[in-house]
Scaffold this motif. Structure first.
Motif, short mmCIF file in Angstrom:
data_model
loop_
_atom_site.label_atom_id
_atom_site.label_comp_id
_atom_site.label_asym_id
_atom_site.label_seq_id
_atom_site.Cartn_x
_atom_site.Cartn_y
_atom_site.Cartn_z
N SER A 1 0.85 -1.19 0.00
CA SER A 1 0.00 0.00 0.00
C SER A 1 0.88 1.24 0.00
CB SER A 1 -0.93 0.02 1.22
OG SER A 1 -0.20 0.25 2.41
N TYR B 1 -3.70 3.28 0.02
CA TYR B 1 -4.25 2.79 -1.24
C TYR B 1 -3.42 1.60 -1.73
CZ TYR B 1 -7.15 6.86 -1.15
OH TYR B 1 -8.08 7.79 -0.75
N LEU C 1 -8.65 3.84 -6.25
CA LEU C 1 -10.04 3.56 -5.84
C LEU C 1 -10.91 4.77 -6.09
CD1 LEU C 1 -9.31 1.75 -2.43
CD2 LEU C 1 -9.14 0.88 -4.74
N GLN D 1 -10.77 -3.81 -0.98
CA GLN D 1 -9.99 -2.90 -1.82
C GLN D 1 -10.01 -3.35 -3.27
OE1 GLN D 1 -6.12 -2.62 0.08
NE2 GLN D 1 -6.73 -0.78 1.15
#
Length: 473
Positions: free
Chosen positions: A205, A221, A235, A380
Motif C-alpha cells: 500500500s 491505497y 479507488l 480494496q
C-alpha cells in the motif's frame, strides 16, 4: 491557500492520489521498511521526470551505477538511454566495500552539496533523487546534528531550484517515519510505502502522509510491483463523461430481458449471486457470447476453472466460444487467484482495458478472489475493480457464490452498494429434482420485474419463464 506547481510522476495512480504529482522545486520524502519499494519508486519517478524534460541527477548511495542500470533494464525504465541522451546524470556515491571504515569527527553534508551543485552547473539539471538518506547518515550522528545536517541538505537543494526526491528507511509500517528520527517537518511531501503481511499473503500500500499547501487523497491505497514498476490503485469513483443515458443491450437470455424491461443498461455493473450449481457461469457465458456475436469486444476472466475445461463445458451446453475467440471479439483469460494477488489482477484488468478495449467484461467469480485474500484486501479489490470499470465506462457482469438465498445471505454488506443491478439465482430441492429460480433484486435507474421466475438449464443455455404475475419496481 497558495497554489503550488506540481510535476507529474508518471507513476500510474500516484498522480491521482497526490492531485497532480510531486511539488516542483521542493522536497519529497519516500519512507518505508526494507523491501517496500522505495528505491524502485524513486528510480521510476526519476526516469519519468527525465522523459518529461526535467533533467535529473540520481545520487545513489546504496547501489552502484551498474546495479541501477540493471534494475532499470529489468523494469523497462529506459535508464541507459536517458543517461546516454544526457537527461539523467548518475552519481555513484557508494562506499568502497574493501577494508574497514573509520569515522572521525562530525558528519558534514557540504561535500555532497558541492558535488550536486557542480553537477547542476554542468548538466543544467532541475531534479535530484537521493537514495537513501538512511545510508547517507550511516553511522548515525547525534539527533541534533543529524536534524541540522538534513535541514541543510534539503535547504541547499531548494536554493538550487531542484525538485528533490529522498528515500529513508522506516523502523516499522506504522509509527515513527524513519529510523533516523528525521520526521516530516523538513519535507513538503511525505509518501509512505508499506508491504504488510495480511493473513497469509503480503499486501502493498501507499499513503500520502503529508502534502503542504495541497489537497490529497487520505489513507492507504493498494499498489503492486509490475514489470514496469509501481502501480497504484486510487479507488477513484469518478465516472467518465461519456456515460450513456438510457442505452440498453440484451443479456443473451430472452426471458431475463423481459424481467429487466429491455435488457441491461449500458455502462452498468451487474452482480449475479447464487449458490454453486445455480447457473451463474452459464449466464456469464451467455452474456459474453451475446456481446461478441453482436460485434462487441468482450473479456471473460475465469477464476474457477482452467481455460480448456471452461470452453469445453460451454460447448457441451451449446455455447461454443472458440469461433468468437478466433474472430477477435472475445478474449478468455483463466487463472487461479491463489497464484497471484488481487493487485496483480487489477493490473491485468487495467492492461486488458487499455490494449483490448472491450465494451463488456465478465469476472467469474469474485468469490474465488475473496477466498484467496483478506477481508480488507478483497474490499480494496472490489472498489478498485469498480473504479476501473467506471473510469473506462464499461459494462460488466460479476458472479458471486453464496449459500442458497433463502438460507444464507452472508455476503459483505458493501458489495450491495457497488453494482447497479443484482440478479439472484437460486434453487430449492424438490422430490422431482431441483427447482431453479431467478429474481432481479435491484436495478438502479430502471423499472424491472421483482417477481421470482422459473429457470432451467437446457441445451443452448438458460430458459426463463414467469412463475406468476410480474411486479414492476
Amino acid at each position: 491557500m497558495s497554489t503550488i506547481q506540481k510535476l507529474p510522476t508518471g507513476v500510474p495512480g500516484l498522480d491521482v492520489i497526490s492531485y497532480g504529482g510531486i511539488p516542483k522545486g521542493r522536497a519529497t520524502l519516500i519512507a518505508g521498511r526494507s523491501g517496500a519499494g522505495k528505491s524502485i519508486l524513486s528510480l521510476q519517478i526519476a526516469c519519468n521526470l527525465a522523459r518529461s524534460g526535467v533533467k535529473t541527477i540520481i545520487a545513489s548511495i546504496e547501489e552502484s551505477a551498474e546495479d541501477l542500470l540493471s534494475t532499470a533494464d529489468t523494469l523497462d525504465f529506459g535508464l541507459a538511454d536517458l543517461v546516454k541522451e544526457g537527461k539523467i546524470v548518475l552519481a555513484d556515491l557508494t562506499r568502497p566495500m574493501e577494508g574497514p571504515t573509520h569515522v572521525s569527527g562530525d558528519f558534514d553534508v557540504e561535500g555532497l552539496i558541492h558535488l550536486v551543485t557542480d553537477l547542476v552547473k554542468k548538466s543544467g539539471a532541475t531534479g535530484v533523487v537521493l537514495d537513501s538518506v538512511t545510508a547517507l547518515f550511516s553511522p548515525k550522528p547525534t539527533d541534533a546534528h543529524l536534524r541540522s545536517q538534513f535541514f541543510r541538505l534539503v535547504a541547499a537543494f531548494r536554493q538550487l531550484g531542484l525538485t528533490s526526491v529522498l528515500t529513508a528507511e522506516a523502523p516499522g509500517d506504522y509509527g515513527q517515519l524513519t529510523t533516523l528520527g528525521v520526521e516530516d517537518f523538513v519535507c513538503d511531501t511525505v509518501l509512505i510505502l508499506r508491504n504488510l503481511v495480511d493473513g497469509e499473503r503480503r499486501r502493498r500500500s501507499i499513503e500520502v502522509h503529508k502534502y503542504r499547501r495541497s489537497p490529497h487523497y487520505k489513507g492507504e491505497y493498494p499498489c503492486t510491483m509490475t514489470m514496469q514498476g509501481l502501480t497504484v490503485f486510487p479507488l477513484d469513483a469518478r465516472q467518465s463523461a461519456e456515460l450513456s443515458e438510457d442505452e440498453r443491450f440484451p443479456s443473451g437470455v430472452k426471458g431475463l430481458d423481459e424481467m429487466t424491461h429491455g435488457g441491461w443498461l449500458r455502462d452498468s455493473i451487474v452482480l449475479v449471486r447464487g449458490p454453486s450449481g445455480s447457473g451463474k457461469t452459464t449466464l456469464a457465458g451467455m452474456y459474453a457470447r451475446a456481446g461478441a456475436t453482436r460485434g462487441e469486444r468482450v473479456i471473460y476472466y475465469g477464476f474457477e476453472e482452467t481455460k480448456p475445461i471452461l470452453l469445453r463445458n460451454f460447448a457441451k451446453v451449446g455455447l461454443s466460444l472458440k469461433e468468437l475467440e478466433a474472430s477477435g471479439n472475445l478474449r478468455v483469460e483463466c487463472r487461479y487467484p491463489e497464484a497471484t494477488s488481487p493487485e496483480d489482477l487489477l493490473v491485468a484488468l487495467r492492461t486488458g482495458l487499455a490494449n483490448f478495449k472491450p465494451s463488456l467484461i465478465v469476472v467469474d467469480s469474485i468469490s474465488s478472489i475473496e477466498h484467496s485474500t483478506s477481508e480488507r484486501g478483497f474490499r480494496q479489490f472490489m472498489v478498485g475493480l469498480s473504479s476501473l470499470i467506471r473510469e473506462h465506462s464499461r459494462s460488466a457482469l460479476l458472479t458471486q457464490t453464496i449459500g442458497t438465498f433463502t438460507r444464507d445471505d452472508a455476503a459483505a454488506p458493501y458489495l450491495s452498494t457497488i453494482p447497479d443491478a443484482i440478479l439472484v439465482m437460486d434453487y430449492a430441492r424438490k422430490p422431482e429434482g431441483l427447482e431453479r429460480t431467478m429474481t432481479v433484486l435491484k436495478m438502479r435507474g430502471s423499472q424491472h420485474d421483482t417477481a421470482e421466475h422459473r429457470m432451467n438449464i437446457v441445451p443452448g443455455g438458460l430458459q426463463v419463464e414467469r412463475l406468476g404475475k410480474s411486479t414492476p419496481a
